[in-house]
Design an enzyme around this catalytic site. Structure first.
Site, mmCIF file in Angstrom:
data_model
loop_
_atom_site.group_PDB
_atom_site.id
_atom_site.type_symbol
_atom_site.label_atom_id
_atom_site.label_comp_id
_atom_site.label_asym_id
_atom_site.label_seq_id
_atom_site.Cartn_x
_atom_site.Cartn_y
_atom_site.Cartn_z
ATOM 1 N N SER A 23 0.864 -1.175 0.000
ATOM 2 C CA SER A 23 0.000 0.000 0.000
ATOM 3 C C SER A 23 0.899 1.223 0.000
ATOM 4 C CB SER A 23 -0.936 0.004 1.212
ATOM 5 O OG SER A 23 -0.212 -0.144 2.427
ATOM 6 N N GLU A 25 1.321 5.591 0.661
ATOM 7 C CA GLU A 25 0.808 6.780 1.339
ATOM 8 C C GLU A 25 1.280 8.046 0.626
ATOM 9 O OE1 GLU A 25 0.567 6.797 5.648
ATOM 10 O OE2 GLU A 25 1.650 8.711 5.658
ATOM 11 N N ASP A 117 -1.299 15.117 15.210
ATOM 12 C CA ASP A 117 -0.355 16.032 15.849
ATOM 13 C C ASP A 117 -1.030 17.368 16.110
ATOM 14 O OD1 ASP A 117 1.738 14.180 15.691
ATOM 15 O OD2 ASP A 117 2.189 14.771 13.630
ATOM 16 N N LYS A 176 -7.208 0.060 20.758
ATOM 17 C CA LYS A 176 -7.701 0.493 19.445
ATOM 18 C C LYS A 176 -8.309 -0.681 18.686
ATOM 19 C CE LYS A 176 -3.800 2.854 18.485
ATOM 20 N NZ LYS A 176 -2.850 3.768 17.777
ATOM 21 N N PHE A 227 13.144 14.332 10.881
ATOM 22 C CA PHE A 227 11.777 13.962 11.216
ATOM 23 C C PHE A 227 11.745 12.734 12.113
ATOM 24 C CE2 PHE A 227 7.821 11.628 10.295
ATOM 25 C CZ PHE A 227 6.902 12.585 10.729
ATOM 26 N N HIS A 277 3.706 -1.125 3.776
ATOM 27 C CA HIS A 277 3.103 0.189 3.538
ATOM 28 C C HIS A 277 4.236 1.173 3.283
ATOM 29 C CE1 HIS A 277 -0.008 3.282 3.802
ATOM 30 N NE2 HIS A 277 0.790 3.980 4.578
#
Length: 306
Positions: A23, A25, A117, A176, A227, A277
């Site tokens: 997948s 993003e 965030d 979750k 990051f 991903h």
């Protein structure tokens, strides 16, 4: 033994790689030029038959409309299954519920539900909206109440920056799942052992949903390393050494980035991982090359081979 603790496959098995699912993003474009680059990348990667393509949601919901437009176009054109990122930040429950309903009405059936965030960025204190969802667990449950969505959530193999421990992160992932999450996607990492240990802990704690590794091909090492530090992901010394002295050598940087990511995914395949991903940064080249190494081919090539 969980699915990621299978006996290590022999290197020769790479001549006949197993079925791999991927997948991708993306983030919503800010300019006309960025939009052109985004759709060029989507059109390049879509023929590989990804499980889904997700579109992120800016801090504080700052890209809400652009995210919706991109995801709605993916759903409308039917080239791939889209997934819309959604956060708790900066909106009431009623506003978020309306967004979710809008996705359902647009044909979107997959939401990536995140706390998000703060608008001030990583490191700032999270303050839920007074009438909003208080956590990603609440958001997952809210999404599932509105429709029979597939709901992906985040997982942090090296501990969320605000978490007290890995054990707390694992417990929250279990919560979750109990709220209705159907998949977890990890923060990117660069040492496969970190991911494999996290999966082992999660399975021992009763997490049964797929835990898909998030892979970050390094288009820009310094930017990604910066990051990573903010997001709680470690950057090993050996990786920094590979990029050392290449600030002005873009071509060599890109070759090394592709090699590092290929080593990582093939190493995970050797440990039984079948789903990946990719964080694309809206660029297709490195990700496309890695997918080819994993044995994925555009649909046209597959039909010719058959």
């Amino acid at each position: 033994m969980n699915e990621h603790q299978t006996c290590e496959l022999p290197r020769a098995s790479r001549a006949q790689l197993p079925d791999i699912r991927v997948s991708f993003e993306f983030f919503p474009p800010k300019t006309v030029a960025m939009e052109a680059m985004l759709w060029e990348s989507i059109n390049r990667l879509a023929p590989l038959g990804p499980s889904f393509m997700s579109v992120t949601y800016g801090a504080g919901g700052s890209t809400r409309e652009r995210t919706h437009n991109t995801v709605a176009r993916l759903a409308r054109e039917g080239m791939v299954r889209p997934a819309a990122h959604l956060t708790c930040v900066g909106a009431s429950r009623a506003e978020i519920d309306a967004i979710v309903q809008g996705y359902w009405d647009a044909g979107v059936r997959h939401v990536v539900a995140l706390r998000g965030d703060p608008a001030a960025g990583l490191g700032a204190a999270f303050e839920p909206h007074p009438q909003g969802y208080k956590s990603s667990c609440d958001l997952v449950a809210g999404v599932r109440r509105i429709g029979d969505f597939e709901v992906s959530v985040s997982a942090y193999p090296e501990r969320h920056p605000e978490s007290v421990s890995i054990e707390a992160d694992v417990a929250f992932l279990r919560a979750k799942q109990e709220a209705g999450a159907t998949r977890a996607i990890t923060q990117f990492f660069f040492e496969n052992e970190i991911y494999l240990r996290f999966v082992e802990r999660a399975r021992a704690a009763g997490v049964t949903i797929p835990i898909v590794p998030g892979i970050m091909p390094m288009q820009n090492f310094k930017q990604t390393a910066g990051f990573a530090r903010k997001a709680g992901a470690s950057v090993p010394g050996w990786l920094a050494d590979r990029f050392d002295g290449l600030d002005d050598d873009v071509d060599t940087r890109r070759l090394i980035a592709a090699t590092v990511a290929a080593e990582q995914v093939l190493g995970l395949v050797d440990h039984g991982v079948r789903d990946f991903h990719f964080y694309t940064n809206n660029r297709a080249d490195l990700v496309y090359a890695i997918c080819r190494l994993l044995g994925l081919r555009p649909k046209g090539e597959q039909q010719k081979a058959a």
